[in-house]
Scaffold this motif. Structure first.
Motif, PDB file in Angstrom:
ATOM      1  N   MET A   1       4.145  16.595  -0.270  1.00  0.00           N
ATOM      2  CA  MET A   1       5.098  14.964  -0.434  1.00  0.00           C
ATOM      3  C   MET A   1       4.449  14.331   0.925  1.00  0.00           C
ATOM      4  SD  MET A   1       8.754  13.522   0.245  1.00  0.00           S
ATOM      5  CE  MET A   1       8.665  14.573   1.920  1.00  0.00           C
ATOM      6  N   ASP A   2       3.934  12.926   0.508  1.00  0.00           N
ATOM      7  CA  ASP A   2       3.403  11.991   1.803  1.00  0.00           C
ATOM      8  C   ASP A   2       4.463  11.224   1.961  1.00  0.00           C
ATOM      9  OD1 ASP A   2       0.951  12.752   1.280  1.00  0.00           O
ATOM     10  OD2 ASP A   2       0.209  11.316  -0.053  1.00  0.00           O
ATOM     11  N   LEU A   3       4.981  11.207   3.357  1.00  0.00           N
ATOM     12  CA  LEU A   3       6.125  10.622   3.827  1.00  0.00           C
ATOM     13  C   LEU A   3       5.689   9.796   5.053  1.00  0.00           C
ATOM     14  CD1 LEU A   3       9.206  10.129   4.198  1.00  0.00           C
ATOM     15  CD2 LEU A   3       8.956  12.206   5.976  1.00  0.00           C
ATOM     16  N   VAL A   4       5.880   8.494   4.793  1.00  0.00           N
ATOM     17  CA  VAL A   4       5.492   7.524   5.782  1.00  0.00           C
ATOM     18  C   VAL A   4       6.721   6.950   6.771  1.00  0.00           C
ATOM     19  CG1 VAL A   4       4.615   5.155   5.712  1.00  0.00           C
ATOM     20  CG2 VAL A   4       3.246   6.843   4.780  1.00  0.00           C
ATOM     21  N   ILE A   5       6.500   6.672   7.922  1.00  0.00           N
ATOM     22  CA  ILE A   5       7.381   6.117   8.686  1.00  0.00           C
ATOM     23  C   ILE A   5       6.514   4.538   8.824  1.00  0.00           C
ATOM     24  CG2 ILE A   5       8.576   5.814  10.908  1.00  0.00           C
ATOM     25  CD1 ILE A   5       8.600   8.777  11.050  1.00  0.00           C
ATOM     26  N   ILE A   6       7.288   3.501   8.581  1.00  0.00           N
ATOM     27  CA  ILE A   6       6.782   2.245   8.999  1.00  0.00           C
ATOM     28  C   ILE A   6       6.684   1.983  10.290  1.00  0.00           C
ATOM     29  CG2 ILE A   6       7.082  -0.315   8.459  1.00  0.00           C
ATOM     30  CD1 ILE A   6       8.009   0.296   5.660  1.00  0.00           C
ATOM     31  N   LYS A   7       5.408   1.600  10.934  1.00  0.00           N
ATOM     32  CA  LYS A   7       5.229   1.377  12.298  1.00  0.00           C
ATOM     33  C   LYS A   7       5.357  -0.210  12.755  1.00  0.00           C
ATOM     34  CE  LYS A   7       1.257   1.370  15.337  1.00  0.00           C
ATOM     35  NZ  LYS A   7      -0.029   1.759  15.575  1.00  0.00           N
ATOM     36  N   TYR A   8       6.338  -0.785  13.300  1.00  0.00           N
ATOM     37  CA  TYR A   8       6.236  -2.154  13.717  1.00  0.00           C
ATOM     38  C   TYR A   8       6.985  -2.313  15.132  1.00  0.00           C
ATOM     39  CZ  TYR A   8      11.286  -2.315  12.181  1.00  0.00           C
ATOM     40  OH  TYR A   8      12.584  -1.895  12.282  1.00  0.00           O
ATOM     41  N   ASN A   9       7.497  -3.500  15.448  1.00  0.00           N
ATOM     42  CA  ASN A   9       7.571  -3.401  16.800  1.00  0.00           C
ATOM     43  C   ASN A   9       9.156  -3.212  17.215  1.00  0.00           C
ATOM     44  OD1 ASN A   9       8.824  -5.696  15.613  1.00  0.00           O
ATOM     45  ND2 ASN A   9       8.379  -7.337  17.523  1.00  0.00           N
ATOM     46  N   ALA A  10       9.790  -2.603  16.404  1.00  0.00           N
ATOM     47  CA  ALA A  10      11.177  -2.161  16.625  1.00  0.00           C
ATOM     48  C   ALA A  10      11.750  -0.950  16.113  1.00  0.00           C
ATOM     49  CB  ALA A  10      12.195  -3.130  16.022  1.00  0.00           C
ATOM     50  N   GLY A  11      10.797   0.176  16.186  1.00  0.00           N
ATOM     51  CA  GLY A  11      10.823   1.418  15.643  1.00  0.00           C
ATOM     52  C   GLY A  11      11.423   2.304  16.675  1.00  0.00           C
ATOM     53  N   ASN A  12      12.272   2.996  16.504  1.00  0.00           N
ATOM     54  CA  ASN A  12      12.777   4.485  17.098  1.00  0.00           C
ATOM     55  C   ASN A  12      12.195   5.476  16.825  1.00  0.00           C
ATOM     56  OD1 ASN A  12      14.302   3.866  14.833  1.00  0.00           O
ATOM     57  ND2 ASN A  12      15.628   5.443  15.574  1.00  0.00           N
ATOM     58  N   ILE A  13      10.713   5.450  16.560  1.00  0.00           N
ATOM     59  CA  ILE A  13       9.914   6.401  15.613  1.00  0.00           C
ATOM     60  C   ILE A  13       9.910   7.671  16.193  1.00  0.00           C
ATOM     61  CG2 ILE A  13       7.590   6.806  15.005  1.00  0.00           C
ATOM     62  CD1 ILE A  13       7.376   3.699  14.501  1.00  0.00           C
ATOM     63  N   GLN A  14       9.719   7.977  17.489  1.00  0.00           N
ATOM     64  CA  GLN A  14       9.739   9.162  18.143  1.00  0.00           C
ATOM     65  C   GLN A  14      10.598  10.195  17.609  1.00  0.00           C
ATOM     66  OE1 GLN A  14       6.435   9.810  19.252  1.00  0.00           O
ATOM     67  NE2 GLN A  14       7.050  11.795  18.951  1.00  0.00           N
ATOM     68  N   LEU A  17      10.531  11.425  14.219  1.00  0.00           N
ATOM     69  CA  LEU A  17       9.233  12.163  13.862  1.00  0.00           C
ATOM     70  C   LEU A  17      10.037  13.854  14.459  1.00  0.00           C
ATOM     71  CD1 LEU A  17       6.246  10.557  15.158  1.00  0.00           C
ATOM     72  CD2 LEU A  17       6.688  11.407  12.998  1.00  0.00           C
ATOM     73  N   TYR A  18      10.673  13.735  15.538  1.00  0.00           N
ATOM     74  CA  TYR A  18      11.357  14.998  15.912  1.00  0.00           C
ATOM     75  C   TYR A  18      12.198  15.662  15.228  1.00  0.00           C
ATOM     76  CZ  TYR A  18       9.284  14.137  20.750  1.00  0.00           C
ATOM     77  OH  TYR A  18       8.607  13.839  21.711  1.00  0.00           O
ATOM     78  N   ALA A  19      13.205  14.856  14.655  1.00  0.00           N
ATOM     79  CA  ALA A  19      14.282  15.191  13.693  1.00  0.00           C
ATOM     80  C   ALA A  19      13.588  15.622  12.249  1.00  0.00           C
ATOM     81  CB  ALA A  19      15.195  14.119  13.317  1.00  0.00           C
ATOM     82  N   LEU A  20      12.460  15.006  11.827  1.00  0.00           N
ATOM     83  CA  LEU A  20      11.850  15.614  10.643  1.00  0.00           C
ATOM     84  C   LEU A  20      11.206  17.014  11.142  1.00  0.00           C
ATOM     85  CD1 LEU A  20      10.523  12.251   9.212  1.00  0.00           C
ATOM     86  CD2 LEU A  20      11.959  13.589   8.137  1.00  0.00           C
ATOM     87  N   GLU A  21      10.568  16.903  12.131  1.00  0.00           N
ATOM     88  CA  GLU A  21       9.776  18.179  12.280  1.00  0.00           C
ATOM     89  C   GLU A  21      10.652  19.392  12.674  1.00  0.00           C
ATOM     90  OE1 GLU A  21       7.576  18.073  16.329  1.00  0.00           O
ATOM     91  OE2 GLU A  21       6.500  16.262  15.534  1.00  0.00           O
ATOM     92  N   ARG A  22      12.076  19.127  12.920  1.00  0.00           N
ATOM     93  CA  ARG A  22      13.045  20.131  13.073  1.00  0.00           C
ATOM     94  C   ARG A  22      13.440  20.526  11.563  1.00  0.00           C
ATOM     95  NH1 ARG A  22      15.468  16.795  17.181  1.00  0.00           N
ATOM     96  NH2 ARG A  22      16.967  15.952  15.786  1.00  0.00           N
ATOM     97  N   ILE A  23      13.293  20.052  10.589  1.00  0.00           N
ATOM     98  CA  ILE A  23      13.629  20.343   9.208  1.00  0.00           C
ATOM     99  C   ILE A  23      12.206  20.673   8.702  1.00  0.00           C
ATOM    100  CG2 ILE A  23      15.757  19.279   9.055  1.00  0.00           C
ATOM    101  CD1 ILE A  23      14.245  17.047   7.352  1.00  0.00           C
ATOM    102  N   GLY A  24      11.193  20.811   9.441  1.00  0.00           N
ATOM    103  CA  GLY A  24       9.775  21.264   8.668  1.00  0.00           C
ATOM    104  C   GLY A  24       8.820  20.260   7.939  1.00  0.00           C
ATOM    105  N   VAL A  25       9.018  19.006   8.410  1.00  0.00           N
ATOM    106  CA  VAL A  25       8.599  18.093   7.653  1.00  0.00           C
ATOM    107  C   VAL A  25       7.575  17.002   8.319  1.00  0.00           C
ATOM    108  CG1 VAL A  25       8.924  15.947   6.062  1.00  0.00           C
ATOM    109  CG2 VAL A  25      10.449  17.819   5.715  1.00  0.00           C
ATOM    110  N   ASN A  26       6.371  16.689   8.108  1.00  0.00           N
ATOM    111  CA  ASN A  26       5.593  15.918   8.727  1.00  0.00           C
ATOM    112  C   ASN A  26       5.424  14.499   8.192  1.00  0.00           C
ATOM    113  OD1 ASN A  26       4.719  18.029  10.506  1.00  0.00           O
ATOM    114  ND2 ASN A  26       3.322  18.880   9.239  1.00  0.00           N
ATOM    115  N   ALA A  27       5.361  13.746   9.059  1.00  0.00           N
ATOM    116  CA  ALA A  27       5.289  12.209   8.639  1.00  0.00           C
ATOM    117  C   ALA A  27       4.140  11.643   9.194  1.00  0.00           C
ATOM    118  CB  ALA A  27       6.632  11.542   8.859  1.00  0.00           C
ATOM    119  N   VAL A  28       3.592  10.699   8.525  1.00  0.00           N
ATOM    120  CA  VAL A  28       2.514   9.674   8.862  1.00  0.00           C
ATOM    121  C   VAL A  28       3.347   8.337   9.476  1.00  0.00           C
ATOM    122  CG1 VAL A  28       0.413   8.285   8.296  1.00  0.00           C
ATOM    123  CG2 VAL A  28       0.919  10.664   7.518  1.00  0.00           C
ATOM    124  N   VAL A  29       2.876   7.811  10.741  1.00  0.00           N
ATOM    125  CA  VAL A  29       3.371   6.446  11.236  1.00  0.00           C
ATOM    126  C   VAL A  29       2.406   5.509  10.934  1.00  0.00           C
ATOM    127  CG1 VAL A  29       4.286   5.536  13.264  1.00  0.00           C
ATOM    128  CG2 VAL A  29       4.822   7.868  12.743  1.00  0.00           C
TER     129      VAL A  29
END
Length: 196
Positions: A1-14, A17-29
Motif C-alpha cells: 500500500m502506498d502511504l503518503v505523509i504530506i510534507k509542509y511547514n507544520a508537520g510533526n513528521i518524524q 514515521l517512527y510510529a508507523l515503523e513500529r507497526i511495520g509500515v513505511n511511508a513516503v514524505v
C-alpha cells in the motif's frame, strides 16, 4: 500500500514515521502533488500555527489537492483543525472539509492550563477508526484550540468543556490527539486507519 505523509511547514513528521515503523509500515514524505494524489492513503500531520500553515498550503497548491482527495485521509492535531471551516487562531479560513469551527480554550478557572498537554480519555467512539478500542481509552494531547461538537464528531474528549477529538466525513478523518504518541491506543487507531 502506498502511504503518503504530506510534507509542509507544520508537520510533526518524524514521530509519525517512527510510529508507523513500529507497526511495520513505511511511508513516503512528500509535497509532490501527483504522488499525493496517487497514494492509497494519506496522513496530514501538524504541529504549529494555523494561519502560516494555511498560507504555505495555498502557496504550494496543497489546499486544493487535499480537499479533492478521494482516498482515506487522516488529519492529526493541527492537520485536523486545518480540515475544519475556520480557526480562531489568527482569524484563519481553513480547508472547509468539516463544517466545525476551531476555537481557543477559555477556562473559567485558573486550574486548567492552556494549552492542554498530556493524557486524556476519549469516549463516544464511532466508525471503524476506533474498532476494538475500549471507551475511555487514553490518548496524548497538545493543543490550545479545539473543534466544537458537531455532526462530524466521532469521538469526544473533555477539557474545559466537551469537544470533538475526532471528526469524520466521507473519506476524511481527523484526530485532535497524537496517535503516534498515544502508546497502544494510538497504534491501534493507526492500524485501523491503514485497514480502512
Amino acid at each position: 500500500m502506498d502511504l503518503v505523509i504530506i510534507k509542509y511547514n507544520a508537520g510533526n513528521i518524524q514521530s509519525v514515521l517512527y510510529a508507523l515503523e513500529r507497526i511495520g509500515v513505511n511511508a513516503v514524505v512528500t509535497d509532490d502533488v501527483e504522488q499525493i494524489q496517487r497514494a492509497g492513503k494519506v496522513i496530514f500531520p501538524g504541529v504549529g500555527e494555523a494561519s502560516s500553515a494555511m498560507r504555505y498550503l495555498k502557496e504550494h497548491k496543497l489546499d486544493t489537492v487535499i480537499k479533492n482527495l478521494q482516498q482515506p485521509v487522516l488529519g492529526i492535531c493541527l492537520g485536523m483543525q486545518l480540515m475544519c471551516a475556520y480557526s480562531e487562531e489568527n482569524d484563519t479560513t481553513c480547508l472547509g472539509i468539516f463544517d466545525e469551527h476551531v476555537k481557543k480554550f477559555t477556562p473559567k478557572t485558573g486550574d486548567l492550563k492552556v494549552p492542554q498537554i498530556g493524557w486524556n480519555n476519549i469516549f463516544n467512539l464511532k466508525t471503524k477508526l476506533f474498532s476494538d478500542l475500549p471507551e475511555n481509552s487514553y490518548c496524548y494531547f497538545v493543543h490550545g484550540y479545539y473543534a466544537a461538537l458537531g455532526e462530524h464528531t466521532i469521538a469526544t474528549a473533555d477539557y474545559v468543556q466537551p469537544y470533538s477529538c475526532a471528526l469524520h466525513k466521507d473519506n476524511f478523518y481527523g484526530v485532535q490527539f497524537h496517535p503516534e504518541k498515544s502508546a497502544k491506543a494510538g497504534e491501534l487507531i493507526l492500524k485501523n486507519f491503514l485497514s480502512l
